[in-house]
Motif scaffolding. Structure first.
Motif, short mmCIF file in Angstrom:
data_model
loop_
_atom_site.label_atom_id
_atom_site.label_comp_id
_atom_site.label_asym_id
_atom_site.label_seq_id
_atom_site.Cartn_x
_atom_site.Cartn_y
_atom_site.Cartn_z
N VAL A 1 -5.39 -2.87 2.19
CA VAL A 1 -4.51 -1.80 2.65
C VAL A 1 -5.28 -0.91 3.60
O VAL A 1 -6.45 -0.60 3.37
CB VAL A 1 -3.97 -0.98 1.46
N ARG A 2 -4.65 -0.51 4.67
CA ARG A 2 -5.21 0.49 5.58
C ARG A 2 -4.50 1.82 5.34
O ARG A 2 -3.27 1.92 5.51
CB ARG A 2 -5.06 0.06 7.03
N ALA A 3 -5.25 2.81 4.92
CA ALA A 3 -4.73 4.16 4.72
C ALA A 3 -5.21 5.04 5.87
O ALA A 3 -6.40 5.03 6.21
CB ALA A 3 -5.19 4.72 3.38
N SER B 1 -4.89 -3.73 6.32
CA SER B 1 -6.27 -3.69 6.77
C SER B 1 -6.65 -5.00 7.45
O SER B 1 -6.16 -6.07 7.07
CB SER B 1 -7.20 -3.42 5.59
N PRO B 2 -7.52 -4.98 8.45
CA PRO B 2 -8.00 -6.24 9.05
C PRO B 2 -8.73 -7.14 8.05
O PRO B 2 -8.88 -8.33 8.31
CB PRO B 2 -8.94 -5.76 10.16
N TYR B 3 -9.13 -6.56 6.93
CA TYR B 3 -9.86 -7.33 5.91
C TYR B 3 -8.93 -7.83 4.81
O TYR B 3 -9.41 -8.34 3.80
CB TYR B 3 -10.98 -6.46 5.33
N GLY B 4 -7.64 -7.68 5.00
CA GLY B 4 -6.67 -8.23 4.07
C GLY B 4 -6.12 -7.26 3.06
O GLY B 4 -5.15 -7.57 2.37
N GLY C 1 -4.42 14.51 17.45
CA GLY C 1 -5.46 15.09 16.61
C GLY C 1 -6.52 14.07 16.28
O GLY C 1 -6.99 13.31 17.14
N TRP C 2 -6.89 14.00 15.00
CA TRP C 2 -7.90 13.06 14.52
C TRP C 2 -7.39 12.39 13.25
O TRP C 2 -6.60 12.98 12.51
CB TRP C 2 -9.22 13.79 14.23
N VAL C 3 -7.84 11.17 13.03
CA VAL C 3 -7.43 10.41 11.85
C VAL C 3 -8.67 9.89 11.15
O VAL C 3 -9.68 9.57 11.79
CB VAL C 3 -6.49 9.24 12.20
N VAL C 4 -8.58 9.82 9.82
CA VAL C 4 -9.59 9.19 9.00
C VAL C 4 -8.98 7.89 8.48
O VAL C 4 -7.99 7.92 7.74
CB VAL C 4 -10.02 10.09 7.83
N VAL C 5 -9.55 6.75 8.89
CA VAL C 5 -9.00 5.45 8.56
C VAL C 5 -9.83 4.86 7.42
O VAL C 5 -11.07 4.80 7.50
CB VAL C 5 -9.03 4.50 9.77
N VAL C 6 -9.15 4.42 6.36
CA VAL C 6 -9.80 3.82 5.20
C VAL C 6 -9.29 2.39 5.07
O VAL C 6 -8.09 2.16 4.89
CB VAL C 6 -9.48 4.61 3.91
N ASP C 7 -10.20 1.42 5.20
CA ASP C 7 -9.86 0.00 5.11
C ASP C 7 -10.55 -0.61 3.89
O ASP C 7 -11.75 -0.42 3.70
CB ASP C 7 -10.31 -0.75 6.36
N ASP C 8 -9.77 -1.34 3.08
CA ASP C 8 -10.37 -2.06 1.96
C ASP C 8 -10.03 -3.54 2.09
O ASP C 8 -9.15 -3.93 2.87
CB ASP C 8 -9.88 -1.50 0.62
N SER C 9 -10.72 -4.34 1.32
CA SER C 9 -10.53 -5.80 1.38
C SER C 9 -9.91 -6.34 0.10
O SER C 9 -10.10 -7.50 -0.24
CB SER C 9 -11.89 -6.48 1.62
N GLY C 10 -9.19 -5.51 -0.60
CA GLY C 10 -8.58 -5.94 -1.85
C GLY C 10 -7.22 -6.57 -1.63
O GLY C 10 -6.89 -7.08 -0.55
N LEU C 11 -6.41 -6.52 -2.68
CA LEU C 11 -5.06 -7.09 -2.61
C LEU C 11 -4.15 -6.15 -1.82
O LEU C 11 -4.20 -4.93 -1.99
CB LEU C 11 -4.50 -7.30 -4.02
N ASN C 12 -3.34 -6.75 -0.97
CA ASN C 12 -2.39 -5.97 -0.19
C ASN C 12 -1.19 -5.59 -1.07
O ASN C 12 -0.93 -6.22 -2.10
CB ASN C 12 -1.92 -6.76 1.02
N MET C 13 -0.48 -4.57 -0.66
CA MET C 13 0.69 -4.13 -1.41
C MET C 13 1.91 -4.95 -1.00
O MET C 13 2.06 -5.34 0.16
CB MET C 13 0.96 -2.65 -1.17
N SER C 14 2.77 -5.20 -1.96
CA SER C 14 4.03 -5.88 -1.69
C SER C 14 5.00 -4.90 -1.03
O SER C 14 4.78 -3.69 -1.03
CB SER C 14 4.63 -6.39 -3.00
N PRO C 15 6.08 -5.41 -0.43
CA PRO C 15 7.07 -4.49 0.17
C PRO C 15 7.61 -3.48 -0.82
O PRO C 15 7.86 -2.32 -0.46
CB PRO C 15 8.16 -5.44 0.68
#
Length: 473
Positions: free
Chosen positions: A365-367, A360-363, A297-311
């Motif tokens: 979270v990638r949703a 995210s490539p910017y450090g 199908g299709w995906v909408v990718v959201v990338d931010d440069s904030g703090l990443n989530m812990s496990p």
């Protein structure tokens, strides 16, 4: 003279013979008596030996009986001590049930405390015994009672929430319709129009907040949209957050022009709004949005440069996204962390998917919001597009030009699947434009189409607000 002698001799001889015979008989009698006496003595000794043996046996049996009685008494004492220990263990187990296990169950089931586990038996040796079964039954009944009580209260609370939200959303939609009507009456790029846009943005935010409550209470979003493109969905979601100016989305015709079925347009928009709100809340820089095609199908990718989530945070996010049950409005844990539960409910109801496990490539979270082919739709026909343009021009005071409808087949989605014909005008609009942000398209005609589509969406939503489906509790 001879005769007397003979007689005397005869008598003497007879006497001697008789005496001898008597002696012999006496001797024989003595011998017999001695023999009898020996036999009696032998029998007496045998009897004495028998008595001695019997006495020994009796004494042995008496000693054995005494030892058995001692052992029995020891066993009885041990069993008595074991019974006392068992009674003490049962008493301690009952106390453990009342003071530890039941309170832990109440903390878990009734109060909703996280990280609390209901402990097991205090004495592991009682596992599998009737007391263990009875205690499990008590815990199960208490848990069932809490669940039934919560369900009853939740039904009433959700019904009340839905009724109140329904009324509030109706008034807000009417207010938006009035604002849009006023915007259509005034010239573009005026201070009055900008003021109306500034009013429309908090109204949009308020409607989105009420939609979250509706969804968490087991209802539908309260707005039915027509088929929309990914570009319209992204711009609509962008206009529903505060930091919309930090969201950057490049409109590519190949991806942004793909149509999504109207039934899922509003749920996908709400889910994307939650992802954008989360991305802008936990990052200070740009949030990049991109629409990509996949094999499914299709995906909408959201990338931010904030703090990443812990496990641990990723695990909690996955748990919230995987929840399918209606949220208990009586024990809402944190009203600031309801985005993932809202998305989880929409995922379960409409069939799209959201994943936040990537970096995210910017450090940050990638949703990824995945819309399968089955949820793709088709756009309006050429006649419908021309009718929308004429409506938009008329609303903006632009002279309406006669246009000849182009002939040809209807456009199809990228999936090439059979599509249903649209029955309503497009309902999406560039919500970021309404909130005062820069328009994604600088074409005045497209700008007018956006407001016309917004008016149609709100009008359709207002008409169908009370006619839409409601989820049963």
């Amino acid at each position: 003279m001879i005769e007397p002698l003979v007689t005397t001799a005869t008598l003497l001889g007879g006497g001697f013979a008789a005496s001898a015979a008597g002696l012999v008989a006496q001797t024989r009698a003595k011998r017999a008596v001695r023999a009898r006496a020996g036999q009696l003595e032998e029998r007496l000794r045998a009897s004495e030996q028998a008595v001695t043996v019997k006495t020994g046996e009796l004494e042995e049996r008496a000693r054995a009986a005494e030892q058995a009685a001692g052992r029995r008494a020891g066993e009885l004492e041990e069993r008595l001590r074991e019974a006392e220990r068992h009674a003490a263990a049962l008493s301690a187990e009952i106390e453990h049930l009342a003071k530890v296990r039941l309170p832990a169950l109440v903390d878990t089931e009734a109060r909703g405390h996280r990280g609390v586990t209901v402990p097991g038996l205090l004495d592991a040796s009682l596992a599998g015994m009737p007391v263990d079964d009875h205690h499990r039954t008590v815990l199960a009944l208490c848990s069932e009672a809490v669940g039934l009580t919560r369900e009853s209260i939740g039904l009433a609370a959700r019904s009340s929430v839905r009724d109140l939200v329904d009324e509030a959303q109706t008034y807000l939609v009417r207010c938006q319709m009035a604002v849009i009507d006023e915007m259509n009456k005034v010239p573009e790029a005026t201070a009055f129009q900008q003021g109306l846009m500034n009013i429309d943005h908090p109204l949009t935010r308020s409607v989105h907040t009420l939609q979250r409550l509706r969804i968490l209470a087991g209802s539908w979003p309260g707005l039915q949209r027509a088929d929309c493109t990914f570009a319209e969905i992204v711009e609509s979601a962008r206009g529903r957050i505060d930091a919309y100016q930090r969201v950057h989305y490049t409109h590519e015709p190949i991806s942004g022009g793909v149509w999504v079925e109207g039934r899922v347009v509003e749920p996908v928009t709400i889910a994307l709004t939650e992802l954008l709100s989360n991305a802008t809340s936990y990052s200070d820089g740009k949030v990049l949005v991109e629409v990509q095609q996949t094999q499914t199908g299709w995906v909408v990718v959201v990338d931010d440069s904030g703090l990443n989530m812990s496990p641990q945070q990723r695990g909690e996010a996955e748990r919230l996204l995987s929840q399918r049950s209606v949220l208990d409005v009586t024990t809402v844990p944190d009203t600031l962390s309801l985005g993932f539960p809202v998305i989880g409910r929409l995922m379960a109801a409409y069939g799209f998917r959201v994943d936040v496990s990537s970096t995210s490539p910017y450090g940050g979270v990638r949703a990824v919001l995945n819309v399968p082919r089955e949820l793709l739709g088709t756009g309006p026909t050429e006649e419908e597009q021309q009718a929308e343009r004429r409506e938009a021009r008329a609303a903006m005071g632009v002279p309406v030009l006669d246009e000849t409808p182009a002939t040809g087949s209807r456009p199809e989605s990228g999936a090439g699947l059979p599509q249903r014909r649209r029955r309503r005008p497009r309902a999406a609009a560039p919500a970021a434009d309404r909130s005062g942000g820069p328009a994604p398209h600088q074409d005045p005609e497209a700008f007018g189409e956006g407001f016309a589509g917004l008016a149609a969406a709100i009008r359709d939503g207002g008409d169908q607000h009370t006619e839409g489906e409601r989820s049963d509790d």
